[in-house]
Design a protein around this motif. Structure first.
Motif, PDB file in Angstrom:
ATOM      1  N   GLY A 120      -8.172   7.805 -22.952  1.00  0.00           N
ATOM      2  CA  GLY A 120      -8.677   7.769 -21.579  1.00  0.00           C
ATOM      3  C   GLY A 120      -7.909   8.735 -20.699  1.00  0.00           C
ATOM      4  N   HIS A 121      -8.307   8.830 -19.453  1.00  0.00           N
ATOM      5  CA  HIS A 121      -7.630   9.753 -18.549  1.00  0.00           C
ATOM      6  C   HIS A 121      -6.410   9.082 -17.922  1.00  0.00           C
ATOM      7  N   GLN A 122      -5.464   9.923 -17.501  1.00  0.00           N
ATOM      8  CA  GLN A 122      -4.287   9.437 -16.798  1.00  0.00           C
ATOM      9  C   GLN A 122      -4.138  10.201 -15.488  1.00  0.00           C
ATOM     10  N   ILE A 123      -3.828   9.465 -14.436  1.00  0.00           N
ATOM     11  CA  ILE A 123      -3.667  10.059 -13.104  1.00  0.00           C
ATOM     12  C   ILE A 123      -2.184   9.961 -12.732  1.00  0.00           C
ATOM     13  N   PHE A 124      -1.538  11.121 -12.613  1.00  0.00           N
ATOM     14  CA  PHE A 124      -0.107  11.149 -12.316  1.00  0.00           C
ATOM     15  C   PHE A 124       0.113  11.431 -10.825  1.00  0.00           C
ATOM     16  N   LEU A 125       0.896  10.576 -10.197  1.00  0.00           N
ATOM     17  CA  LEU A 125       1.163  10.662  -8.762  1.00  0.00           C
ATOM     18  C   LEU A 125       2.644  10.922  -8.518  1.00  0.00           C
ATOM     19  N   SER A 126       2.946  11.447  -7.331  1.00  0.00           N
ATOM     20  CA  SER A 126       4.342  11.719  -6.991  1.00  0.00           C
ATOM     21  C   SER A 126       4.576  11.554  -5.492  1.00  0.00           C
ATOM     22  N   ARG A 127       5.736  10.977  -5.174  1.00  0.00           N
ATOM     23  CA  ARG A 127       6.187  10.928  -3.789  1.00  0.00           C
ATOM     24  C   ARG A 127       7.376  11.865  -3.583  1.00  0.00           C
ATOM     25  N   ALA A 128       7.854  12.470  -4.679  1.00  0.00           N
ATOM     26  CA  ALA A 128       9.000  13.381  -4.605  1.00  0.00           C
ATOM     27  C   ALA A 128       8.583  14.844  -4.649  1.00  0.00           C
ATOM     28  N   HIS A 129       7.333  15.131  -4.962  1.00  0.00           N
ATOM     29  CA  HIS A 129       6.836  16.505  -5.104  1.00  0.00           C
ATOM     30  C   HIS A 129       6.871  17.236  -3.756  1.00  0.00           C
ATOM     31  N   PRO A 130       7.269  18.521  -3.739  1.00  0.00           N
ATOM     32  CA  PRO A 130       7.263  19.289  -2.479  1.00  0.00           C
ATOM     33  C   PRO A 130       5.895  19.287  -1.788  1.00  0.00           C
ATOM     34  N   ARG A 133       0.862  -1.182   0.000  1.00  0.00           N
ATOM     35  CA  ARG A 133       0.000   0.000   0.000  1.00  0.00           C
ATOM     36  C   ARG A 133       0.894   1.226   0.000  1.00  0.00           C
ATOM     37  N   VAL A 134       0.569   2.197  -0.844  1.00  0.00           N
ATOM     38  CA  VAL A 134       1.427   3.373  -0.998  1.00  0.00           C
ATOM     39  C   VAL A 134       0.597   4.650  -1.049  1.00  0.00           C
ATOM     40  N   LYS A 135       1.158   5.723  -0.464  1.00  0.00           N
ATOM     41  CA  LYS A 135       0.547   7.058  -0.540  1.00  0.00           C
ATOM     42  C   LYS A 135       1.331   7.904  -1.543  1.00  0.00           C
ATOM     43  N   ALA A 136       0.629   8.780  -2.261  1.00  0.00           N
ATOM     44  CA  ALA A 136       1.317   9.664  -3.208  1.00  0.00           C
ATOM     45  C   ALA A 136       0.457  10.894  -3.465  1.00  0.00           C
ATOM     46  N   TYR A 137       1.111  11.952  -3.906  1.00  0.00           N
ATOM     47  CA  TYR A 137       0.442  13.230  -4.190  1.00  0.00           C
ATOM     48  C   TYR A 137      -0.022  13.225  -5.648  1.00  0.00           C
ATOM     49  N   CYS A 138      -1.287  13.531  -5.874  1.00  0.00           N
ATOM     50  CA  CYS A 138      -1.842  13.598  -7.229  1.00  0.00           C
ATOM     51  C   CYS A 138      -1.595  15.002  -7.778  1.00  0.00           C
ATOM     52  N   TYR A 139      -0.611  15.121  -8.686  1.00  0.00           N
ATOM     53  CA  TYR A 139      -0.270  16.453  -9.200  1.00  0.00           C
ATOM     54  C   TYR A 139      -0.910  16.767 -10.545  1.00  0.00           C
ATOM     55  N   GLU A 140      -1.468  15.738 -11.218  1.00  0.00           N
ATOM     56  CA  GLU A 140      -2.134  16.020 -12.495  1.00  0.00           C
ATOM     57  C   GLU A 140      -3.098  14.896 -12.856  1.00  0.00           C
TER      58      GLU A 140
END
Length: 528
Positions: free
Chosen positions: A212-222, A198-205
């Motif tokens: 179809g749609h794309q959901i971009f996540l980041s764990r390095a984003h400020p 299980r992982v948490k990440a910030y949805c930046y876009e």
């Protein structure tokens, strides 16, 4: 999706004939299963039946299919437009023919439509498969739109999911009703993640694309760090404490600047928590990333000093227009301020949005000596004065030819050893020098081919024009297409990293407003 019970039943149903009640039950089931509007499912079925009907009765016809929303009854009808003169016999009919063929409609008029009911379709295997594809495609599209609308609202939030698979270093995360991707460069360096974690990440876009749609996540984003504090610190969630800025070197170190709206609350203490409990939870999530929590203040020198902790700062020289800061400190504090591989000063620069130059007191002294010498030599060369007089003028604040030319004789004669007559002579020589420089620059602009309209632009100096001409910006329209950042420089953030942009006219210390005014004035001339 093609193997779902809905599509299997649809295929059987279309092959054996359309059962009205079963049709409505299927509509209800698929709408609930896919969380989409029931009306859209019926529309897709109408489109599927219409496609099959066109194949049976001819594609030239205008065929309309209506499924009764209450009874499930299917009506297939051919639509004819009543016209004065027929040009398309498959879709049009004259008023005379309409009255003859449809005597029950006595008050028909040109411009109206005739609806001729057609027999129900006995679907063959190919027609049924084609109908199935139409329904499948429409429902898939509706599901994609529903997911996009759902996740666009979750942009700039932390999302949690299960790692589904890893492709070329990119992490595919199952978010329940959709998949998100954490690109390789958006992961925390040296972090080990496995399928099933299980992982948490910030949805930046959340990006909508044809496939179809794309959901971009980041764990390095400020902002991943900022949102973790938002979750862990109730005072931030409630708005009592505000996060002013964040800078990260993912997996290594981060700085976060916080401010309390309530003077009785210590923002740093609240973020740290009892015995470090709150910040430790965040550190654990970031796999040991060290976090410096800094109390925000409007006093910029204090803020800069705190941002560069543990180094002790002697002096802070601020150039607000160019967003630059010179830090003066002792030799023993130099390595502390810079940090390992420049990390400390780099993060402080991102945090404060200022470019920071660090100098030891010895380097600062040497720099000032060089500046003093250069200014002195400029006055000696252009005003034909001796070194002693030139040094005296510079030390008293008359550091350029322009400053002397704009001064009053009494201002200069206040300097000891300079009388009124000498002061007037200095001013006169300065003005003559500026005139010669202006003539030389005008000749240079002519050689460069700078357009007259740009030369005459209010607020533009000859020095600026030479620089622009050398950069091949020679027309008013060329200048009008520039942005203020291109003129004065600035910072751009790419994937959470702040990139310095050099401005064409950076050396002239224009403010952003002055740059904007110049560009707008050029646009009024160029585009009128």
């Amino acid at each position: 999706m093609g193997s779902s019970p809905f599509f299997f039943r649809s295929y059987i149903m279309l092959n054996r004939g359309l059962d009205k009640l079963e049709l409505l039950r299927i509509v209800e089931a698929v709408a609930n299963e896919k969380s989409i509007d029931k009306e859209l499912v019926i529309d897709s079925m109408e489109s599927a039946i219409q496609k099959a009907a066109l194949t049976k009765f001819g594609n030239d016809n205008n065929i309309e299919v209506i499924i009764d929303r209450e009874s499930g009854e299917i009506k297939i009808q051919k639509v004819l437009d009543i016209v004065d003169k027929v040009e398309d016999f498959a879709r049009e009919i004259t008023l005379e023919e309409a009255q003859k063929n449809y005597p029950e409609n006595k008050e028909l008029k040109i411009g109206e439509k005739i609806f001729e009911e057609l027999p129900q379709i006995d679907f063959g295997r190919i027609a049924a498969q084609s109908a199935k594809q139409v329904i499948s495609s429409r429902v898939r599209e509706a599901e994609k739109n529903r997911q996009y609308e759902e996740f666009i609202d979750k942009q700039e939030q932390i999302l949690s999911g299960i790692i589904k698979r890893i492709e070329y270093g990119n992490i595919i995360v199952d978010l329940g009703k959709a998949e998100g991707v954490i690109k390789k460069d958006e992961l925390i360096p040296r972090e080990i993640l496995k399928t099933g974690d299980r992982v948490k990440a910030y949805c930046y876009e959340v990006r909508k694309e044809l496939k179809g749609h794309q959901i971009f996540l980041s764990r390095a984003h400020p902002q991943f760090l900022a949102k973790l504090f938002f979750q862990e610190v109730p005072e931030i969630y409630e708005g009592t404490i505000e996060i002013k800025s964040v800078a990260r070197d993912p997996g290594s170190r981060a700085k976060i600047c916080v401010h309390s709206q309530d003077s009785s609350i210590d923002p740093v203490g609240a973020c740290v928590g009892m015995r470090g409990s709150r910040v430790q939870t965040i550190v654990n999530e970031l796999h040991g990333e060290k976090i410096d929590i800094i109390k925000w203040t409007e006093d910029l020198p204090t803020l800069i000093s705190e941002s560069l902790s543990p180094a002790e700062i002697q002096r802070v020289l601020i150039d607000q227009e160019n967003k630059r800061i010179d830090i003066i400190l002792s030799e023993e504090n130099l390595s502390k301020a810079i940090g390992r591989r420049g990390q400390n000063v780099r993060l402080a620069s991102k945090l404060t949005n200022y470019e920071i130059d660090i100098l030891t007191d010895k380097e600062d002294s040497q720099r000032r000596q060089v500046e003093f010498k250069e200014r002195t030599e400029t006055l000696i060369k252009n005003l034909e004065v001796d070194e002693t007089l030139a040094q005296l003028l510079v030390s008293e604040g008359f550091t350029s030819i322009d400053e002397i030319a704009q001064s009053q004789s009494e201002d200069i004669s206040k300097i000891e050893a300079i009388d009124e007559e000498t002061a007037k002579e200095l001013i006169e020589r300065s003005k003559e020098t500026l005139i010669k420089e202006k003539e030389a620059v005008a000749e240079k602009l002519k050689e460069l081919g700078v357009e007259e309209a740009l030369v005459n632009l209010k607020g533009m100096t000859q020095g600026m024009l030479v620089i622009l001409g050398q950069k091949n910006i020679k027309k008013i329209s060329d200048f009008a297409d520039l942005s203020s950042d291109e003129l004065i420089g600035g910072f751009d953030e790419i994937k959470g990293k702040k990139i310095r942009i050099e401005g064409y006219l950076e050396e002239f210390s224009l403010s952003r407003k002055e740059a904007d005014d110049l560009i707008m004035a050029a646009r009024e001339i160029a585009y009128r």
